[in-house]
Design an enzyme around this catalytic site. Sequence first.
Site, PDB file in Angstrom:
ATOM      1  N   GLY A 214      -0.493  -0.297   5.674  1.00 27.69           N
ATOM      2  CA  GLY A 214      -0.921  -0.622   4.464  1.00 27.69           C
ATOM      3  C   GLY A 214       0.215  -1.383   3.770  1.00 27.69           C
ATOM      4  N   ASN A 215       0.379  -1.383   2.724  1.00 30.57           N
ATOM      5  CA  ASN A 215       1.522  -2.240   1.852  1.00 30.57           C
ATOM      6  C   ASN A 215       1.402  -1.397   0.355  1.00 30.57           C
ATOM      7  OD1 ASN A 215      -0.425  -3.596  -0.220  1.00 30.57           O
ATOM      8  ND2 ASN A 215      -1.628  -4.125   1.541  1.00 30.57           N
ATOM      9  N   TYR A 216       2.244  -2.116  -0.316  1.00 30.35           N
ATOM     10  CA  TYR A 216       3.084  -1.476  -1.520  1.00 30.35           C
ATOM     11  C   TYR A 216       2.037  -1.481  -2.848  1.00 30.35           C
ATOM     12  CZ  TYR A 216       7.390  -0.420   0.865  1.00 30.35           C
ATOM     13  OH  TYR A 216       8.365   0.195   1.583  1.00 30.35           O
TER      14      TYR A 216
END
Length: 404
Positions: A214-216
């Site tokens: 995923g990512n932030y």
Amino acid sequence: MTSRQSPLAGKHVVLGICGGIAAYKSVSLLRLLVKAGAEVQVVITPAGKEFITPVTLSALSQKPVVSEFFTANTGEWHSHVDLGLWADCMVIAPATASTIGKMAHGVADNMLVTTYLSAKSHVFVAPAMDLDMMAHPSTTANLALLRSYGNTVIEPDTGYLASGLTGKGRMEEPENIVRVLEDYFAKSQTLVGKKVLVTAGPTFERIDPVRFIGNYSSGKMGYALAEEFAARGAEVILVSGPVSVTASSPAIRLVRVESAREMLAECEAVFSGCDVAVMCAAVADYAPAVTSDRKIKREHSEVPVIQLVKNPDIAATLGAAKRPGQFLAGFALETDHEAENAAEKLSRKNLDMIVLNSMRDAGAGFGTDTNKVTIIDAGGSHEYPLRPKREVASDIIDYIETRL
Ligand code: CTP
């Protein structure tokens, strides 16, 4: 302006009144709102009643004034939730330092603050206080928090104050407050009948039942855009990856997805019926080629090698399917060669406009409540200052409207 012409005609306004000398001006404000055709419900704090009587206010608004959670002799409950839903806007005038602090920090110990916390509509705050209270870092910080929640602060004027001192702290004149509200409603009706698709948040690409790539991305920018489109009367479909922010407008249909493929499927299902689409999601570029049904165990396996496959490009897919008259906007979050990269994405994905964030700008990008953007389209580039995300959303939509 007569009531027939005013954009306030027929609007439901919650007028919050706090305990300050400027409460006497709320009577004029109420009269002007009613004259403009608004239906006004007054909510007054207990301290407010020390400055102005509910009888005057209920006579002018033609509604009982609400102050307590229930009426003492009948036990009738006053629902702040219903009031919050009823309101097309809430204006707190005068807003004292104490109420501003409670609103900023969710201290819901009276009807006014609970109504504020329940309000789904836009909120205007007109502070009034002594100049030193106004200049105190605590007041400045609390007002900044309110702005970051998307509220509009109607700046107080400078002049003679009740304390006998002269400085900044006089509540804005009722005529000007009404003008701010009228501008808001005039502006807010610009997208009635338009259907808008917004993507937001990250995508999660499953490795096994407990792990993902995923990512932030927090989703805050996409949700702010969705709220602002809805506030202007558009019907909004918000296709969102996993985030903790929530959508509050009833005009937003929230579709939750997890992966890029799910996001693409939801977008493709609705895009042909949309007038505008804004691709704000931080879509994972790659997904594991194989998703394990079971948790990959540490003890019994070699160090795993996760083979990745490319995810579909949602913006480019919609760009290829775009019909004349549809407007497609994208985002680009870049760390270097910002303008070139953004311009390249604009053309590769067949976008009409791209909003560039640079990771090099403090306060911009993932997780923050603020953003600093540059809008790039065929006509050139336009830089905007660092602002709360809801205000950035407003700038972006103002720009899109010039292109529709
Ligand atoms: N986008 C998308 N689908 C993808 C990747 C990106 O819809 N699979 C959209 C984003 O929502 C954004 C725009 O394309 O509006 C640019 O996203 P970005 O991640 O900056 O671009 P990429 O094409 O992924 O390029 P790179 O990661 O190499 O910068």
